[in-house]
Design a protein around this motif. Structure first.
Motif, PDB file in Angstrom:
ATOM      1  N   UNK A   1       0.832  -1.213   0.000  1.00  0.00           N
ATOM      2  CA  UNK A   1       0.000   0.000   0.000  1.00  0.00           C
ATOM      3  C   UNK A   1       0.862   1.257   0.000  1.00  0.00           C
ATOM      4  N   UNK A   2       1.985   1.203   0.686  1.00  0.00           N
ATOM      5  CA  UNK A   2       2.863   2.377   0.782  1.00  0.00           C
ATOM      6  C   UNK A   2       3.756   2.546  -0.436  1.00  0.00           C
ATOM      7  N   UNK A   3       3.864   1.511  -1.251  1.00  0.00           N
ATOM      8  CA  UNK A   3       4.819   1.541  -2.363  1.00  0.00           C
ATOM      9  C   UNK A   3       4.551   2.686  -3.331  1.00  0.00           C
ATOM     10  N   UNK A   4       3.283   2.965  -3.620  1.00  0.00           N
ATOM     11  CA  UNK A   4       2.964   4.029  -4.566  1.00  0.00           C
ATOM     12  C   UNK A   4       2.740   5.377  -3.885  1.00  0.00           C
TER      13      UNK A   4
ATOM     14  N   UNK B   1      14.056   3.295 -14.885  1.00  0.00           N
ATOM     15  CA  UNK B   1      13.305   3.060 -16.115  1.00  0.00           C
ATOM     16  C   UNK B   1      14.169   3.376 -17.326  1.00  0.00           C
ATOM     17  N   UNK B   2      14.106   2.522 -18.325  1.00  0.00           N
ATOM     18  CA  UNK B   2      14.924   2.733 -19.530  1.00  0.00           C
ATOM     19  C   UNK B   2      14.534   4.023 -20.242  1.00  0.00           C
ATOM     20  N   UNK B   3      13.285   4.469 -20.064  1.00  0.00           N
ATOM     21  CA  UNK B   3      12.823   5.690 -20.730  1.00  0.00           C
ATOM     22  C   UNK B   3      13.414   6.956 -20.105  1.00  0.00           C
ATOM     23  N   UNK B   4      13.929   6.836 -18.905  1.00  0.00           N
ATOM     24  CA  UNK B   4      14.424   8.004 -18.185  1.00  0.00           C
ATOM     25  C   UNK B   4      15.863   8.352 -18.571  1.00  0.00           C
TER      26      UNK B   4
ATOM     27  N   UNK C   1       4.608  14.156 -10.402  1.00  0.00           N
ATOM     28  CA  UNK C   1       4.757  12.722 -10.612  1.00  0.00           C
ATOM     29  C   UNK C   1       6.177  12.214 -10.509  1.00  0.00           C
ATOM     30  N   UNK C   2       7.161  13.113 -10.527  1.00  0.00           N
ATOM     31  CA  UNK C   2       8.549  12.656 -10.425  1.00  0.00           C
ATOM     32  C   UNK C   2       8.891  12.322  -8.983  1.00  0.00           C
ATOM     33  N   UNK C   3       8.633  13.271  -8.073  1.00  0.00           N
ATOM     34  CA  UNK C   3       8.748  13.010  -6.631  1.00  0.00           C
ATOM     35  C   UNK C   3      10.067  12.358  -6.241  1.00  0.00           C
TER      36      UNK C   3
ATOM     37  N   UNK D   1      11.782   2.082 -12.461  1.00  0.00           N
ATOM     38  CA  UNK D   1      11.048   1.316 -13.474  1.00  0.00           C
ATOM     39  C   UNK D   1       9.650   0.932 -12.986  1.00  0.00           C
ATOM     40  N   UNK D   2       9.538   0.473 -11.748  1.00  0.00           N
ATOM     41  CA  UNK D   2       8.252  -0.026 -11.250  1.00  0.00           C
ATOM     42  C   UNK D   2       7.234   1.091 -11.038  1.00  0.00           C
ATOM     43  N   UNK D   3       7.706   2.337 -10.992  1.00  0.00           N
ATOM     44  CA  UNK D   3       6.816   3.463 -10.750  1.00  0.00           C
ATOM     45  C   UNK D   3       6.649   4.366 -11.974  1.00  0.00           C
ATOM     46  N   UNK D   4       7.326   4.041 -13.048  1.00  0.00           N
ATOM     47  CA  UNK D   4       7.400   4.960 -14.192  1.00  0.00           C
ATOM     48  C   UNK D   4       6.011   5.308 -14.738  1.00  0.00           C
ATOM     49  N   UNK D   5       5.173   4.313 -14.950  1.00  0.00           N
ATOM     50  CA  UNK D   5       3.854   4.570 -15.548  1.00  0.00           C
ATOM     51  C   UNK D   5       2.988   5.460 -14.660  1.00  0.00           C
TER      52      UNK D   5
END
Length: 989
Positions: free
Chosen positions: A632-635, A713-716, A908-910, A917-921
Motif C-alpha cells: 500500500x505504501x509503495x505508490x 526506467x529505460x525511458x528516463x 509525478x517525479x517526486x 522502473x516499477x513506478x514509471x507509468x
C-alpha cells in the motif's frame, strides 16, 4: 441504566455458516472485476468515517452490472451478507459490516446520459458528485444537494444515506427538495434474491396492474400497499415536518398523496434493502454567478435564531458557525488570514445568493443588507464581491471537520451525535438547549451547520476508550435524543442512522413505526442479509466501536517522535477519520497515486487504515514486516500533499519513512535505495570527474547497465552533473558585501552538483540586496532522499552533524535560505519531528526559509526591477504542503509578472519515484493529469516557474520544456534593468 453491548443485532444470521473459501473461489472464477479476500484489503474496508469497525468477509470491485448480479447470486448461494459501498465516507457506521463489500467507485462510475430539456441525469452509483456536476454544468445544470464530500462522495452513497449539503437550500427553494431522495426520479434496483426492476412514482392504476401481475414483483408491491394502508395514519402523525428529516425509512413517500414513490422510499435505506444499479436524477439550472454576505452576531444562538428569517430572500446557501470554530482554527493555524475577513461577532451566518450574472447576484446581497439595516438590532455585515475573497470565506466554513477533530491541548473529538435537525424556526432555542446539555455532561464542541434548514454539525470529545467514558456517552445520547424529540426534530438530518443512531429510533417514531421499518426491510430482504444490523434491528450503539475498552494498539519505539500526536505513532495513525478527502479526483495535491489508480489502497485513507490495523494486530498480523502494508505504501510518492490537504493533517510520507525503517531492519534494501538515498555522497564522488561520470552514465552500454541494476526506467535520462559545482564557483570568488548582514545560502545536493546556475543566481540576488552570502564548505546534507527509503538512522546522523555546523550562526539570528523545497521542508518538518526537544533543531527550523519567504518576512522594503512577462507557476508538493506558495506568488506579482498559478497537483517525479522502473507509468500518468498538458501549451514568451528539481526534470524529460527557479527570475529582472541602462548609454553616446 444498562445498555446493550452485544455485537449482534436481533435475528442476525450466524456467519460461521458461510464457507468463505468456496465463496471466494466461486466469485473469483465468475467475475470480470476484482475479488479480494486478503487480510490487507479487509483491513482497509473495516471502517468508514464513523466510530465503528467491522472487518468484512471480503471485497468485490465490480466492473459492470453482470458482476453485481453474479456477486449477489453467489452470496445468496452461500448465505453471505452483502453491503454496497460508494466513497466510504459515511459517519454513522453504515459503510462497514461483516459482509461481502461491493465497492462501486472504482469502475462502475459513469454518467450514462444528461437530458438538458428534461433536466435529468442517468448515472451509475459509483459516479462521484463533482464528476456528474462537471458534465451537467456544460449544459448549465447542476445537482442540488452537495455534501462537503462532494469531490469524492458517490451518488450511490448519497442516495443510500439520503445526503443533503450546503446548497440543499437552493435545491429546496428552486427544485424539488433538500434531500437526495427529493431529487430522485427513478432507479433500477436489484434485490438479494435476484429480482431486477425499475422503481419510481407509481400511479394507482400502475400499482394495481403490478399487483395483479403477481410474481415476486407483484408480491413486493402488494406488501408495500398493505404496509402503507396499515401504517399510513401513524406515518402522517409521527414523521417530523422539517426540511431535513433523514432518520428512518422514507415510508412517507409511499403515501398516496406522495405518489407511491418506491424509488424515494428506498433512498436513505443505507444498503439494507436493495442494490442500486443506476438512477435518474433531477437537475437544477446552475446559477451563473454567486455572491456571499457575511453576518456577525453576539453569539451562535442569536445567529441560529435569525437564520430562518433570511430564507424569504431566497438564498442558495445559508450556513452558520460559532466562535469555538474560529478559536480552533486560530489554534490550528488554519486560514488565519481568511478569518480576518469576518465581521465582528461570536456567531456568524454565511448567506450565498445566485444570479444570472455577478451584477444580479451582488444586487440581491445589497437588497438584503438594506432590509437588515432597517430592522431592529441589525447584525454586523460585510459583503465581498471578489470571487477570491468569497472562496476564502467558504474555506472557513468548510474547515469544520479539520478544525474540530484534533485540537492541540484539548481531548480528541469524535462524531456520534453529528447532524441533528429541527425546524429552522426553532434552531435558536435548540442551540441554546443543546449547548446547556453539552455543559451538563462536560463535553465541548464547536457548533456549525446548515442553519437555513435547521441542521447542526458538531464533533464532541466523547471518551470512547474506557467503560465509564462509554457509559457517560451513552447516557448523553439518551438526553440528547430526548431533546431532539421535544423539538419534533430528526436524529439525522444528513448522514443517516447506520449504527450510531438507529437504536434510538423508537423514541422518534414509536414502536409501531419501528415494526413498520422491520416489515419494509423484510419485503425487500426476507433473509435479512443486506447490510444487517443497520437502521432496522440495529447493532447496539456502543458495540463494534473502532476504539472501545479493548483498544490497545502496539506502541512501538519509533525514530520520529510525533510531537503533534503526544509522541505516539498509534495516535498519529488514528488521526485519519475516514472522510476520504484523499479520494478526490481533481484539485489540490493529495493523493497523486489515487488520482491515477482510483484504488483505495493508494489513497491516504487506505494506507492509514492498514497501518491502524497493523498496530491493532488482529487482521494485519506481521507488524512492520507485513507485505500488504508495504504494498500500500509503495505508490506513496511522499509528496506530503496529505499533510497540506488532509483536513486532519495525516502525514503519510512520514508514516511511510517510519514503516520502511523498521521493515528493512535486518534486510538488504534494493540497490536503488542506496544509489538514490545516498545521492549526496555518490554525487560528490562523481563530481571529481564530472565529464567522465556523464560519459559513463550516458553511454548506451554502461548507461543501460547502470539503469538495469539500479531499477531505473529505460525511458528516463539520468540528469547530467554540472561541469563545476556551485561551491567550487563560490569559493573561487572574493567575499562580496563584507561586513554587511550575513545570510546562509543552503547549497543542497541538487543545486550544488546538478543546477549550480540556480544557486549562483540566488547568490547574486542576495548580494544585490546587500547581503553577505555565507556557504558552508563542509559536505553537509539534510538527507532528503533518505526518508523515501526509510534510512532514518543515517538521516538522524546527518542532521546532527548539520546542527553542529549551523547552530552557532542560527543562535546569532542568522537566517538560512534554501532553494530546493524538499530540502527546506526537511528543516521545517522532519528535523523537529526527529528532534522535537532539541533547541538548536527548533531554531534551525524557525530560521530556514525559501528565497521568497526570506524576502517577504526578513527583508524590509525590498525591490527589484519590473519584469513584465506572462508566467505559469507550478509549486513543488513540499512547498505547497509545508511552506505554502503565498510568499512565492507575492514576490512574483511584485516584480510585475502576470501569473497563472496551476492547480496541477504532483508532477509525478517526486524525487527518485519517477525514475524507478516499477513506478514509471504512475509517474507519467500523474504528470499527464494537468501539469504536462498545460506546460506543452505554453507559448515561447511565457515563463515557466518551478523551484523543485524533480518538477524541472519531469517537465524537461516529458514535455521538452525548460523552466526557471525564482532565483533565476529575479536575476533576470536585475539583468533586464542593466541591459536597459546599457542600451540607454549607447543611445546617449
Amino acid at each position: 441504566m444498562e445498555y446493550k453491548t452485544s455485537n449482534l443485532p436481533l435475528n442476525f444470521p450466524d456467519k460461521s455458516d458461510v464457507d468463505v473459501e468456496q465463496l471466494y473461489n466461486e466469485l473469483r472464477n465468475k467475475l470480470k472485476g476484482e475479488v479480494r479476500f486478503d487480510d490487507g484489503t479487509r483491513a482497509m474496508y473495516s471502517t468508514d468515517a464513523s466510530n465503528y469497525r467491522q472487518v468484512p468477509i471480503g471485497v468485490v470491485i465490480p466492473v459492470n452490472v453482470q458482476d453485481i448480479i453474479t456477486t449477489t447470486e453467489v452470496c445468496r448461494k452461500y448465505r453471505a451478507p452483502l453491503l454496497s459501498r460508494g466513497g466510504g465516507t459515511s459517519l454513522a457506521g453504515q459503510c462497514c459490516n461483516v459482509a461481502v463489500v461491493m465497492d462501486m467507485s472504482k469502475y462502475y462510475n459513469q454518467v450514462l446520459s444528461i437530458n438538458k430539456e428534461l433536466k435529468l441525469a442517468s448515472v451509475q452509483p459509483g459516479i462521484v458528485l463533482d464528476e456528474l456536476n462537471k458534465q451537467a454544468q456544460k449544459v448549465d445544470l447542476i445537482f442540488g444537494p452537495d455534501p462537503s464530500t462532494h469531490s469524492h462522495c458517490t451518488l450511490g452513497g448519497m442516495i443510500g444515506n439520503n445526503s443533503c449539503g450546503v446548497h440543499s437550500v437552493m435545491s429546496a427553494m428552486h427544485g424539488l427538495g433538500a434531500r437526495t431522495s427529493d431529487n430522485l426520479h427513478s432507479m433500477e434496483i436489484l434485490t438479494y434474491d435476484g429480482l431486477r426492476m425499475t422503481v419510481g412514482k407509481t400511479s394507482e392504476e400502475e400499482l394495481n396492474k403490478l399487483i395483479n401481475e403477481g410474481g415476486r414483483k407483484g408480491e413486493i408491491y402488494k406488501r408495500l400497499k398493505n404496509l402503507v394502508d396499515k401504517y399510513g395514519d401513524e406515518i402522517r402523525k409521527r414523521y417530523p415536518k422539517i426540511p431535513r428529516r433523514v432518520s428512518g425509512y422514507n415510508l412517507d413517500e409511499l403515501l398516496p398523496e406522495n405518489g407511491f414513490n418506491v424509488a424515494r422510499a428506498l433512498a436513505g435505506t443505507e444498503g439494507t434493502c436493495v442494490i442500486f444499479l443506476n438512477a435518474k436524477l433531477h437537475l437544477l439550472p446552475n446559477p451563473g454567478a454567486r455572491s456571499v454576505l457575511i453576518l456577525g452576531y453576539p453569539d451562535i444562538v442569536q445567529a441560529g435564531a435569525h437564520a430562518h428569517e433570511l430564507l424569504k430572500f431566497n438564498p442558495i446557501g445559508l450556513e452558520g458557525f460559532d466562535h469555538q470554530l474560529y478559536d480552533y482554527m486560530v489554534n490550528r493555524h488554519m486560514h488565519v488570514q481568511d478569518l480576518k475577513l469576518l465581521p465582528e461577532g461570536k456567531g456568524w451566518l454565511f448567506v450565498e445568493f445566485g444570479g444570472k450574472d455577478k451584477e444580479n447576484a451582488d444586487n440581491q446581497v445589497k437588497q438584503v443588507m438594506e432590509a437588515l439595516k432597517r430592522g431592529d438590532n441589525p447584525p454586523n455585515m460585510i459583503f465581498y464581491d471578489d470571487p477570491e475573497q468569497e472562496h476564502k470565506l467558504w474555506r472557513i466554513r468548510e474547515a469544520g471537520l479539520g478544525a474540530t477533530a484534533f485540537v492541540p491541548g484539548l481531548p480528541d473529538a469524535w462524531e456520534g451525535w453529528e447532524d441533528t435537525a429541527v425546524h429552522p424556526e426553532k434552531l435558536g432555542d435548540y442551540l441554546s438547549d443543546f449547548s446547556k446539555l453539552l455543559e451538563k455532561y462536560n463535553y465541548h464542541s464547536a457548533l456549525y451547520g446548515h442553519f437555513g434548514q435547521g441542521l447542526l454539525h458538531c464533533r464532541i470529545n466523547f471518551d470512547l476508550e474506557t467503560s465509564d467514558g462509554i457509559l457517560h456517552y451513552r447516557k448523553y445520547l439518551e438526553e440528547a435524543s430526548d431533546l431532539v424529540v421535544r423539538y419534533n426534530g430528526s436524529f439525522s438530518g444528513e448522514h443517516g442512522d447506520g449504527q450510531s443512531k438507529a437504536e434510538l429510533l423508537p423514541k422518534m417514531f414509536g414502536n409501531e413505526l419501528i415494526a413498520a421499518f422491520r416489515e419494509f426491510k423484510s419485503i425487500w430482504d426476507p433473509k435479512g442479509l443486506m447490510n444487517p444490523g443497520k437502521v432496522s434491528d440495529p447493532y447496539p450503539i456502543v458495540s463494534n466501536l473502532r476504539l472501545g475498552v479493548s483498544y490497545n494498539p502496539a506502541e512501538p519505539e519509533t525514530y520520529f517522535k510525533f510531537p503533534e500526536d503526544k509522541g505516539s505513532f498509534a495516535r498519529a495513525v488514528l488521526r485519519c477519520v475516514g472522510v476520504g478527502e484523499c479520494r478526490k479526483h481533481n484539485g489540490g495535491t493529495m493523493c497523486p497515486s489515487y488520482m491515477v489508480t482510483m484504488e483505495e489502497q493508494h489513497s491516504t485513507r487506505g494506507r492509514a487504515h492498514k497501518l491502524f490495523e497493523m498496530l491493532r494486530g488482529e487482521v494485519v498480523k506481521k507488524s512492520w514486516k507485513d507485505e500488504s502494508v508495504k504494498e500500500a505504501l509503495d505508490l506513496c510518492l511522499a509528496c506530503k500533499g496529505c499533510k497540506g490537504d488532509c483536513p486532519v493533517r495525516v502525514d503519510m510520507a512520514t508514516y511511510k519513512a517510519e514503516f520502511l525503517a523498521h521493515y528493512y531492519k535486518g534486510k538488504i534494501r534494493p540497490l536503488s535505495a542506496y544509489l538514490f538515498g545516498r545521492i549526496a555522497q555518490f554525487s560528490r564522488f562523481a563530481m571529481l570527474f564530472p565529464g567522465l561520470s556523464n560519459a559513463v552514465k550516458n553511454s548506451s552500454l554502461t548507461g543501460s547497465f547502470i539503469k538495469k541494476i539500479s531499477g531505473i526506467a529505460s525511458e528516463r535520462k539520468v540528469p547530467d552533473f554540472a561541469e563545476e559545482s556551485f561551491k567550487k564557483w563560490f569559493f573561487k570568488r572574493s567575499i562580496v558585501n563584507q561586513g554587511k548582514p550575513i545570510v546562509i545560502l543552503w547549497a543542497d545536493t541538487f543545486n550544488n552538483y546538478f543546477h549550480p546556475h540556480i544557486a549562483i543566481a540566488a547568490t547574486e540576488v542576495l548580494e544585490y540586496l546587500g547581503f553577505q552570502v555565507k556557504v558552508f564548505r563542509q559536505p553537509l546534507c539534510c538527507g532528503r532522499p533518505l526518508y523515501d527509503f526509510g534510512m532514518l538512522d543515517t538521516a538522524q546522523k546527518w542532521l546532527l552533524e548539520l546542527l553542529e555546523h549551523v547552530k552557532d550562526d542560527v543562535r546569532r539570528g542568522i537566517s538560512i535560505v534554501g532553494l530546493e523545497p524538499s530540502c527546506v521542508s526537511v528543516f521545517r518538518d522532519e528535523l523537529v519531528n526527529l528532534f522535537p526537544n532539541n533547541d538548536d533543531a527548533n531554531r534551525v527550523s524557525q530560521n530556514t526559509f525559501m528565497l521568497s519567504e526570506f524576502l517577504e518576512k526578513k527583508v524590509i522594503d525590498y525591490s527589484f526591477p519590473q519584469l513584465k512577462r506572462k508566467a505559469i507557476i507550478h509549486g513543488h508538493c513540499h512547498h505547497k504542503a509545508i511552506i505554502t506558495m503565498k510568499d512565492e506568488i507575492s514576490v512574483l506579482n511584485k516584480i510585475g509578472l502576470d501569473c497563472n498559478v496551476l492547480d496541477a497537483g504532483c508532477c509525478g517525479m517526486a524525487g527518485s519515484f519517477g525514475f524507478e522502473e516499477k513506478h514509471y507509468k504512475v509517474s507519467v500518468a500523474a504528470g499527464e493529469r494537468v501539469l504536462l498538458p498545460e506546460v506543452r501549451k505554453v507559448e515561447n514568451d511565457t515563463l515557466i516557474v518551478m523551484n523543485g528539481f524533480s518538477c524541472k526534470e519531469q517537465v524537461v524529460q516529458l514535455a521538452n520544456k525548460s523552466s526557471y527557479h525564482l532565483a533565476e527570475i529575479l536575476k533576470m529582472a536585475i539583468e533586464s534593468e542593466k541591459d536597459h541602462r546599457e542600451s540607454a548609454k549607447q543611445i546617449q553616446t
